[in-house]
Design a protein around this motif. Structure first.
Motif, PDB file in Angstrom:
ATOM      1  N   ARG A 329     -61.767  59.301-100.831  1.00 15.09           N
ATOM      2  CA  ARG A 329     -60.825  58.939 -99.772  1.00 15.09           C
ATOM      3  C   ARG A 329     -61.413  59.306 -98.414  1.00 15.09           C
ATOM      4  N   ALA A 330     -61.128  58.458 -97.436  1.00 12.34           N
ATOM      5  CA  ALA A 330     -61.587  58.696 -96.071  1.00 12.34           C
ATOM      6  C   ALA A 330     -60.409  58.550 -95.125  1.00 12.34           C
ATOM      7  N   THR A 331     -60.335  59.436 -94.152  1.00 16.99           N
ATOM      8  CA  THR A 331     -59.306  59.342 -93.129  1.00 16.99           C
ATOM      9  C   THR A 331     -59.951  58.931 -91.822  1.00 16.99           C
ATOM     10  N   LEU A 332     -59.469  57.842 -91.255  1.00 16.19           N
ATOM     11  CA  LEU A 332     -59.964  57.313 -89.985  1.00 16.19           C
ATOM     12  C   LEU A 332     -58.806  57.182 -89.014  1.00 16.19           C
ATOM     13  N   LEU A 333     -59.134  56.970 -87.754  1.00 15.89           N
ATOM     14  CA  LEU A 333     -58.116  56.760 -86.729  1.00 15.89           C
ATOM     15  C   LEU A 333     -58.079  55.288 -86.367  1.00 15.89           C
ATOM     16  N   LEU A 334     -56.903  54.671 -86.451  1.00 14.80           N
ATOM     17  CA  LEU A 334     -56.717  53.256 -86.134  1.00 14.80           C
ATOM     18  C   LEU A 334     -56.026  53.146 -84.785  1.00 14.80           C
ATOM     19  N   GLU A 335     -56.664  52.446 -83.888  1.00 15.80           N
ATOM     20  CA  GLU A 335     -56.134  52.287 -82.531  1.00 15.80           C
ATOM     21  C   GLU A 335     -54.971  51.298 -82.543  1.00 15.80           C
ATOM     22  N   ALA A 385     -52.298  60.663 -82.711  1.00 15.27           N
ATOM     23  CA  ALA A 385     -51.123  60.969 -83.511  1.00 15.27           C
ATOM     24  C   ALA A 385     -51.525  61.659 -84.794  1.00 15.27           C
ATOM     25  N   GLY A 386     -50.612  62.395 -85.346  1.00 19.58           N
ATOM     26  CA  GLY A 386     -50.832  62.998 -86.655  1.00 19.58           C
ATOM     27  C   GLY A 386     -50.908  64.500 -86.616  1.00 19.58           C
ATOM     28  N   GLY A 387     -51.251  65.087 -85.497  1.00 23.33           N
ATOM     29  CA  GLY A 387     -51.244  66.547 -85.422  1.00 23.33           C
ATOM     30  C   GLY A 387     -52.442  67.159 -86.069  1.00 23.33           C
ATOM     31  N   ALA A 388     -52.402  68.494 -86.170  1.00 26.15           N
ATOM     32  CA  ALA A 388     -53.572  69.233 -86.623  1.00 26.15           C
ATOM     33  C   ALA A 388     -53.803  69.119 -88.112  1.00 26.15           C
ATOM     34  N   GLY A 389     -52.795  68.798 -88.874  1.00 25.18           N
ATOM     35  CA  GLY A 389     -52.967  68.801 -90.322  1.00 25.18           C
ATOM     36  C   GLY A 389     -53.013  67.438 -90.945  1.00 25.18           C
ATOM     37  N   GLY A 390     -53.208  66.404 -90.133  1.00 31.36           N
ATOM     38  CA  GLY A 390     -53.078  65.053 -90.658  1.00 31.36           C
ATOM     39  C   GLY A 390     -54.290  64.495 -91.355  1.00 31.36           C
ATOM     40  N   VAL A 391     -55.448  65.084 -91.157  1.00 35.90           N
ATOM     41  CA  VAL A 391     -56.659  64.522 -91.736  1.00 35.90           C
ATOM     42  C   VAL A 391     -57.333  65.564 -92.591  1.00 35.90           C
ATOM     43  N   LYS A 457     -58.922  42.922 -85.176  1.00 33.84           N
ATOM     44  CA  LYS A 457     -59.708  43.377 -84.026  1.00 33.84           C
ATOM     45  C   LYS A 457     -59.283  44.738 -83.488  1.00 33.84           C
ATOM     46  N   ARG A 458     -58.438  45.447 -84.186  1.00 36.18           N
ATOM     47  CA  ARG A 458     -58.146  46.822 -83.770  1.00 36.18           C
ATOM     48  C   ARG A 458     -59.325  47.714 -84.135  1.00 36.18           C
ATOM     49  N   ARG A 459     -59.552  48.740 -83.342  1.00 38.63           N
ATOM     50  CA  ARG A 459     -60.729  49.575 -83.514  1.00 38.63           C
ATOM     51  C   ARG A 459     -60.439  50.782 -84.401  1.00 38.63           C
ATOM     52  N   LEU A 460     -61.476  51.224 -85.095  1.00 39.34           N
ATOM     53  CA  LEU A 460     -61.404  52.414 -85.940  1.00 39.34           C
ATOM     54  C   LEU A 460     -62.336  53.476 -85.376  1.00 39.34           C
ATOM     55  N   PHE A 461     -61.917  54.745 -85.525  1.00 44.79           N
ATOM     56  CA  PHE A 461     -62.726  55.866 -85.062  1.00 44.79           C
ATOM     57  C   PHE A 461     -62.723  56.958 -86.114  1.00 44.79           C
ATOM     58  N   LEU A 462     -63.752  57.772 -86.084  1.00 44.61           N
ATOM     59  CA  LEU A 462     -63.731  58.994 -86.873  1.00 44.61           C
ATOM     60  C   LEU A 462     -62.815  60.014 -86.186  1.00 44.61           C
ATOM     61  N   PRO A 463     -62.166  60.873 -86.957  1.00 48.18           N
ATOM     62  CA  PRO A 463     -61.238  61.843 -86.358  1.00 48.18           C
ATOM     63  C   PRO A 463     -61.916  63.134 -85.900  1.00 48.18           C
ATOM     64  N   TYR A 464     -63.239  63.167 -85.882  1.00 51.94           N
ATOM     65  CA  TYR A 464     -63.955  64.374 -85.476  1.00 51.94           C
ATOM     66  C   TYR A 464     -65.315  63.988 -84.942  1.00 51.94           C
TER      67      TYR A 464
END
Length: 466
Positions: A329-335, A385-391, A457-464
């Motif tokens: 599983r991978a957690t990414l950030l969706l804009e 969004a998601g706070g400190a414990g979300g990923v 076309k929404r962008r994805l980012f790593l959360p760190y």
């Protein structure tokens, strides 16, 4: 007037018994022989037709593959052994039914068959809560025609009633393949030729519950299977035979596991005559070198999360190791559109490969990974969004980022057929397939093209940061 067909080469189909039918027929003959009393048994022994009794212990589908080959060999003409009983781990439904039938009270439970339970007290131990139906081994044994009282599903192999049932069978040999529980010395003392285990590693390497997964996670180029006698210590018994196999760079845990157990089944059938005759034994097998021993502990669910700060090859190996259960599983950030906030999303990563990158750039971020990778943290919106414990992180399951733009990492390349995630060594991990959300319909897997099309076309980012 009817016309006769002369010279036709078509033959009437032959009705050959498949091995399932032969196994069922043998079970019926054995029951009739037992019902005939001691005289029939004496006559059979005097004719030299007594066969060695083998007990098989296993649970998942790879164990069923071994049992299938063992049953097939047992019904061949001139076979020197029979599968006298099959033992498997119980399902949660089975365990709960036994508890309800037994009612409250101390003590140990009797072994339960595929169709009945004779326990008089609640079973001890823990069931497999993830499995509600009979195991693959139990289903195969039932389909092969074994009597219900010869298909045993004890919650614990330490149960006195189960051990008594094994002693009454007087087996010559026990064979285990991914049974799923440690066998007590009281069981190991029962088969007069000992207990043989098919273990999918080159012992003494990777002793324990998850040898294939740990081997792949470590990036090994070779693995193997060992046929070893079982002792009280975990996978520490003398090795009768071992065979090495190469590990392809993209093979995943379920595929390699099936390959190794199939190889182990052939190895077992080849060595079985010598073991049953007493020519091969624990005394003649090769002792393991304790100084070379390594261990493969059980996979935990939180180990499924990928950490892209590691080298791309290590992340790829982790995906291969986690395939099947629990699944990488991978957690990414969706804009988000309009607001510019980046919300965490979780992907189940099914298949990947490593793509060479330009190497680490300034600050550890891969240079040129994507148009927005190097400057994502500096120019992105200030809200995550998601706070400190979300990923979750790779292996630890803890938080890898806090709140604020300073914690946003490089951008993930998501265009056309490409879904490329930058990794800590400057290389890229190309995600080829991801898991579809439950209830989404259609195929379980989405290709990278299908997933990227859904991003609109929404962008994805790593959360760190890398």
């Amino acid at each position: 007037m009817a016309t006769a067909i002369v010279g036709s080469t078509r033959r009437a189909p032959r009705r050959a018994l498949c091995w399932f039918q032969r196994a069922a027929e043998w079970s019926r003959q054995r029951e009739l022989s037992t019902a005939a009393g001691p005289a029939a048994g004496d006559a059979e022994r005097s004719a030299g037709q007594e066969r060695h009794r083998v007990v098989f212990l296993g649970t998942p589908q790879v164990s069923a593959l071994v049992l299938q080959e063992l049953l097939r060999a047992s019904v061949e003409p001139g076979s020197a052994f029979e599968v006298a009983a099959v033992v498997s781990r119980p399902s949660s439904r089975h365990w709960l039914e036994r508890t309800q039938e037994a009612g409250p009270g101390p003590g140990s439970a009797a072994p339960s068959s595929s169709s009945s339970s004779s326990s008089s007290s609640p079973p001890a131990g823990r069931p497999n809560w993830s499995r509600h139906s009979a195991s693959a081994v139990e289903r195969l044994a039932r389909d092969a025609g074994l009597p219900p009282d010869r298909i045993l599903c004890p919650v614990s192999p330490r149960e006195p009633a189960f051990l008594d049932a094994m002693r009454s069978l007087r087996p010559a040999l026990a064979v285990t393949a991914a049974y799923g529980a440690m066998l007590p010395q009281a069981f190991l003392d029962i088969p007069r030729r000992g207990t043989l285990n098919i273990h999918p590693s080159l012992l003494p390497k990777y002793r324990g519950a998850a040898p294939v997964q740990r081997c792949l996670a470590d990036g090994c180029f070779a693995s193997g299977v060992s046929l070893a006698f079982t002792v009280l210590a975990c996978d520490a018994g003398p090795v009768l035979e071992a065979q090495q196999v190469p590990v392809p760079p993209d093979v995943q845990a379920p595929e390699l596991t099936q390959q190794l157990f199939a190889l182990g089944a052939r190895m077992l059938l080849r060595r079985l005559p010598g073991v049953l005759a007493g020519a091969d034994s624990a005394a003649t097998a090769r002792p393991q070198d304790e100084a070379e021993a390594t261990f493969a502990p059980k996979i935990l669910r939180q180990e499924a999360y990928l950490d892209f700060r590691r080298p791309a090859a290590a992340v790829h190996d982790h995906v291969r190791a986690m395939a099947g259960w629990p699944g990488a599983r991978a957690t990414l950030l969706l804009e988000a559109r309009g607001t510019g906030t980046r919300d965490p999303i979780e992907l189940k990563v099914l298949r990947t490969r490593v793509v060479p990158g330009p190497g680490p750039g300034p600050g550890g971020a891969p240079s040129g990974a994507s148009s927005g990778a190097a400057s994502a943290a500096a120019t992105g919106p200030a809200s995550v969004a998601g706070g400190a414990g979300g990923v979750h992180g790779g292996g630890a399951g803890g938080s890898l980022y806090g709140s604020g733009a300073a914690c946003v990492g490089p951008q993930v390349v998501a265009r056309g057929e490409e879904l490329l995630v930058p990794c800590g060594d400057g290389n890229m991990l190309q995600i080829l397939e991801v898991g579809r959300k439950p209830g989404g319909g259609g195929s379980f897997a989405l290709t990278a093209r299908e997933f990227v099309a859904g991003l609109s076309k929404r962008r994805l980012f790593l959360p760190y940061r890398l």
